[in-house]
Design a protein around this motif. Sequence first.
Motif, PDB file in Angstrom:
ATOM      1  N   THR A   1     -34.983 -19.526 -15.267  1.00 14.95           N
ATOM      2  CA  THR A   1     -33.608 -19.429 -15.781  1.00 14.95           C
ATOM      3  C   THR A   1     -32.738 -18.698 -14.758  1.00 14.95           C
ATOM      4  O   THR A   1     -33.097 -17.610 -14.291  1.00 14.95           O
ATOM      5  N   MET A   2     -31.610 -19.309 -14.408  1.00 14.03           N
ATOM      6  CA  MET A   2     -30.664 -18.703 -13.471  1.00 14.03           C
ATOM      7  C   MET A   2     -29.252 -18.869 -14.013  1.00 14.03           C
ATOM      8  O   MET A   2     -28.999 -19.716 -14.884  1.00 14.03           O
ATOM      9  N   GLN A   3     -28.350 -18.045 -13.508  1.00 14.10           N
ATOM     10  CA  GLN A   3     -26.950 -18.143 -13.905  1.00 14.10           C
ATOM     11  C   GLN A   3     -26.037 -18.007 -12.690  1.00 14.10           C
ATOM     12  O   GLN A   3     -26.399 -17.371 -11.690  1.00 14.10           O
ATOM     13  N   ALA A   4     -24.866 -18.602 -12.779  1.00 17.89           N
ATOM     14  CA  ALA A   4     -23.803 -18.441 -11.787  1.00 17.89           C
ATOM     15  C   ALA A   4     -22.514 -18.215 -12.554  1.00 17.89           C
ATOM     16  O   ALA A   4     -22.289 -18.811 -13.610  1.00 17.89           O
ATOM     17  N   TYR A   5     -21.648 -17.333 -12.046  1.00 17.06           N
ATOM     18  CA  TYR A   5     -20.442 -16.992 -12.784  1.00 17.06           C
ATOM     19  C   TYR A   5     -19.329 -16.544 -11.851  1.00 17.06           C
ATOM     20  O   TYR A   5     -19.552 -16.127 -10.712  1.00 17.06           O
ATOM     21  N   TYR A   6     -18.110 -16.670 -12.394  1.00 21.48           N
ATOM     22  CA  TYR A   6     -16.910 -16.169 -11.723  1.00 21.48           C
ATOM     23  C   TYR A   6     -16.198 -15.236 -12.687  1.00 21.48           C
ATOM     24  O   TYR A   6     -15.969 -15.575 -13.850  1.00 21.48           O
ATOM     25  N   ASN A   7     -15.853 -14.057 -12.193  1.00 18.18           N
ATOM     26  CA  ASN A   7     -15.198 -13.044 -13.012  1.00 18.18           C
ATOM     27  C   ASN A   7     -13.825 -12.745 -12.429  1.00 18.18           C
ATOM     28  O   ASN A   7     -13.688 -12.510 -11.224  1.00 18.18           O
ATOM     29  N   ARG A   8     -12.814 -12.740 -13.292  1.00 22.32           N
ATOM     30  CA  ARG A   8     -11.442 -12.459 -12.867  1.00 22.32           C
ATOM     31  C   ARG A   8     -10.901 -11.276 -13.642  1.00 22.32           C
ATOM     32  O   ARG A   8     -10.807 -11.298 -14.869  1.00 22.32           O
ATOM     33  N   LYS A   9     -10.553 -10.200 -12.921  1.00 20.28           N
ATOM     34  CA  LYS A   9     -10.005  -9.015 -13.571  1.00 20.28           C
ATOM     35  C   LYS A   9      -8.589  -9.267 -14.064  1.00 20.28           C
ATOM     36  O   LYS A   9      -7.743  -9.783 -13.335  1.00 20.28           O
ATOM     37  N   ILE A  10      -8.326  -8.891 -15.295  1.00 22.35           N
ATOM     38  CA  ILE A  10      -6.984  -8.975 -15.866  1.00 22.35           C
ATOM     39  C   ILE A  10      -6.241  -7.665 -15.644  1.00 22.35           C
ATOM     40  O   ILE A  10      -5.059  -7.648 -15.318  1.00 22.35           O
ATOM     41  N   ASN A  11      -6.922  -6.562 -15.818  1.00 24.11           N
ATOM     42  CA  ASN A  11      -6.387  -5.238 -15.511  1.00 24.11           C
ATOM     43  C   ASN A  11      -7.551  -4.337 -15.120  1.00 24.11           C
ATOM     44  O   ASN A  11      -8.668  -4.823 -14.884  1.00 24.11           O
TER      45      ASN A  11
ATOM     46  N   ARG B   1     -15.279  -8.972 -20.356  1.00 26.69           N
ATOM     47  CA  ARG B   1     -16.012  -7.784 -19.925  1.00 26.69           C
ATOM     48  C   ARG B   1     -15.071  -6.583 -19.968  1.00 26.69           C
ATOM     49  O   ARG B   1     -13.911  -6.674 -19.589  1.00 26.69           O
ATOM     50  N   PHE B   2     -15.620  -5.469 -20.429  1.00 27.41           N
ATOM     51  CA  PHE B   2     -14.935  -4.169 -20.382  1.00 27.41           C
ATOM     52  C   PHE B   2     -15.699  -3.279 -19.408  1.00 27.41           C
ATOM     53  O   PHE B   2     -16.923  -3.179 -19.479  1.00 27.41           O
ATOM     54  N   TRP B   3     -14.957  -2.621 -18.487  1.00 28.73           N
ATOM     55  CA  TRP B   3     -15.607  -1.835 -17.433  1.00 28.73           C
ATOM     56  C   TRP B   3     -15.527  -0.354 -17.761  1.00 28.73           C
ATOM     57  O   TRP B   3     -14.540   0.128 -18.236  1.00 28.73           O
TER      58      TRP B   3
ATOM     59  N   ILE C   1     -12.086 -11.530 -17.508  1.00 29.92           N
ATOM     60  CA  ILE C   1     -12.570 -12.760 -18.130  1.00 29.92           C
ATOM     61  C   ILE C   1     -13.626 -13.362 -17.221  1.00 29.92           C
ATOM     62  O   ILE C   1     -13.468 -13.376 -15.991  1.00 29.92           O
ATOM     63  N   GLN C   2     -14.702 -13.858 -17.822  1.00 30.19           N
ATOM     64  CA  GLN C   2     -15.804 -14.403 -17.032  1.00 30.19           C
ATOM     65  C   GLN C   2     -16.179 -15.791 -17.538  1.00 30.19           C
ATOM     66  O   GLN C   2     -16.304 -16.015 -18.740  1.00 30.19           O
ATOM     67  N   VAL C   3     -16.342 -16.720 -16.601  1.00 31.12           N
ATOM     68  CA  VAL C   3     -16.810 -18.068 -16.910  1.00 31.12           C
ATOM     69  C   VAL C   3     -18.035 -18.353 -16.040  1.00 31.12           C
ATOM     70  O   VAL C   3     -18.155 -17.825 -14.936  1.00 31.12           O
ATOM     71  N   GLY C   4     -18.944 -19.171 -16.554  1.00 30.74           N
ATOM     72  CA  GLY C   4     -20.125 -19.467 -15.772  1.00 30.74           C
ATOM     73  C   GLY C   4     -20.990 -20.513 -16.415  1.00 30.74           C
ATOM     74  O   GLY C   4     -20.597 -21.205 -17.367  1.00 30.74           O
ATOM     75  N   VAL C   5     -22.199 -20.641 -15.901  1.00 26.02           N
ATOM     76  CA  VAL C   5     -23.173 -21.586 -16.435  1.00 26.02           C
ATOM     77  C   VAL C   5     -24.563 -20.983 -16.269  1.00 26.02           C
ATOM     78  O   VAL C   5     -24.845 -20.301 -15.276  1.00 26.02           O
ATOM     79  N   ILE C   6     -25.425 -21.199 -17.266  1.00 25.81           N
ATOM     80  CA  ILE C   6     -26.814 -20.744 -17.225  1.00 25.81           C
ATOM     81  C   ILE C   6     -27.716 -21.970 -17.289  1.00 25.81           C
ATOM     82  O   ILE C   6     -27.565 -22.818 -18.187  1.00 25.81           O
TER      83      ILE C   6
ATOM     84  N   GLY D   1      -5.163 -10.075   0.750  1.00 17.52           N
ATOM     85  CA  GLY D   1      -3.707 -10.090   0.695  1.00 17.52           C
ATOM     86  C   GLY D   1      -3.090  -9.033  -0.188  1.00 17.52           C
ATOM     87  O   GLY D   1      -1.877  -8.966  -0.303  1.00 17.52           O
ATOM     88  N   ASN D   2      -3.906  -8.184  -0.802  1.00 20.53           N
ATOM     89  CA  ASN D   2      -3.357  -7.143  -1.671  1.00 20.53           C
ATOM     90  C   ASN D   2      -4.289  -5.938  -1.637  1.00 20.53           C
ATOM     91  O   ASN D   2      -5.430  -6.024  -2.069  1.00 20.53           O
ATOM     92  N   LEU D   3      -3.781  -4.828  -1.119  1.00 28.22           N
ATOM     93  CA  LEU D   3      -4.606  -3.628  -1.012  1.00 28.22           C
ATOM     94  C   LEU D   3      -4.275  -2.595  -2.072  1.00 28.22           C
ATOM     95  O   LEU D   3      -4.864  -1.514  -2.093  1.00 28.22           O
ATOM     96  N   GLU D   4      -3.334  -2.889  -2.950  1.00 30.77           N
ATOM     97  CA  GLU D   4      -2.869  -1.892  -3.901  1.00 30.77           C
ATOM     98  C   GLU D   4      -3.691  -1.859  -5.182  1.00 30.77           C
ATOM     99  O   GLU D   4      -3.694  -0.874  -5.895  1.00 30.77           O
ATOM    100  N   GLY D   5      -4.368  -2.935  -5.512  1.00 29.98           N
ATOM    101  CA  GLY D   5      -5.107  -3.005  -6.772  1.00 29.98           C
ATOM    102  C   GLY D   5      -6.589  -3.186  -6.564  1.00 29.98           C
ATOM    103  O   GLY D   5      -7.090  -3.211  -5.437  1.00 29.98           O
ATOM    104  N   PRO D   6      -7.339  -3.326  -7.655  1.00 34.39           N
ATOM    105  CA  PRO D   6      -8.783  -3.525  -7.557  1.00 34.39           C
ATOM    106  C   PRO D   6      -9.103  -4.925  -7.064  1.00 34.39           C
ATOM    107  O   PRO D   6      -8.252  -5.811  -7.048  1.00 34.39           O
TER     108      PRO D   6
END
Length: 252
Positions: free
Chosen positions: A215-225, A250-252, A230-235, A187-192
């Motif tokens: 050991t495994m992990q699952a996570y969801y990452n949401r870009k702020i800019n 996270r910083f990219w 911000i990343q949340v998850g479980v290991i 729904g948005n092609l202008e941003g990342p």
Amino acid sequence: MKRLLIVPFLALLCAFQTQAQEVENPLGASNQEWLDRDWPVTDTLVFDFPNESALVLYFNNTEFTASELTEELEPLLRKATDFPEFTTVAYRLGEQFSNTSLKHVKYQIEKKYVPYVDSLEMTFPVGLDFTGGDFTPVVGFRAHLNWRNFSLGGSITNTIYFPERIEKNIKVNSSWFANAEFAWEFGNLEGPRRNTFGIGYLINENKSQLFSGTTMQAYYNRKINKNLSIQVGVISTENFKTFYPTLGIRFW
């Protein structure tokens, strides 16, 4: 580059053309009646292309002005090189409904008529997590193949754990995860692509005081800019007997 001509029309002519030209984003009968009653078409904006095609916008002048719409759409239309020849395409604008909102109309135009080139994106994210009551720095490498609305790829990340000192000595634990990732932004092609879901597996053989066994992990990452997320998850560790919730940046 396409040449754009902007032509405003009188309200009477607008109403006639609305009936004559079928719009690309019609509403259901009840919503259409509501839109026509409370926000009737008062103006028309036409963008003429050199290939004898045209984009027509019908709108109410209490919501938009021709100059505002021109400023919003002109840069996009200059990139719309896939616009068909000898064709008139019409959209109705009305911010009360998502299907007729300016954001949605811009999305549809870009999706249909602006060429898109697939790309390979490589980044080196770094960050800090709060894992099981401890702060754990994270560094890694990430590669994604980007399509228009989503991307597929993976990453290698190192979760670094600093255990308590033993006889004034400290042994840094490195935990390397191999991650498969899916990123999207519908729904948005202008941003990342601001949403990423990933699943990872601990691949290093060195024993860690934080993780052991399978050991495994699952996570969801949401870009702020563009550079921060911000990343949340479980290991899960100790062969899925122990679970650590994680929260970090996270910083990219």
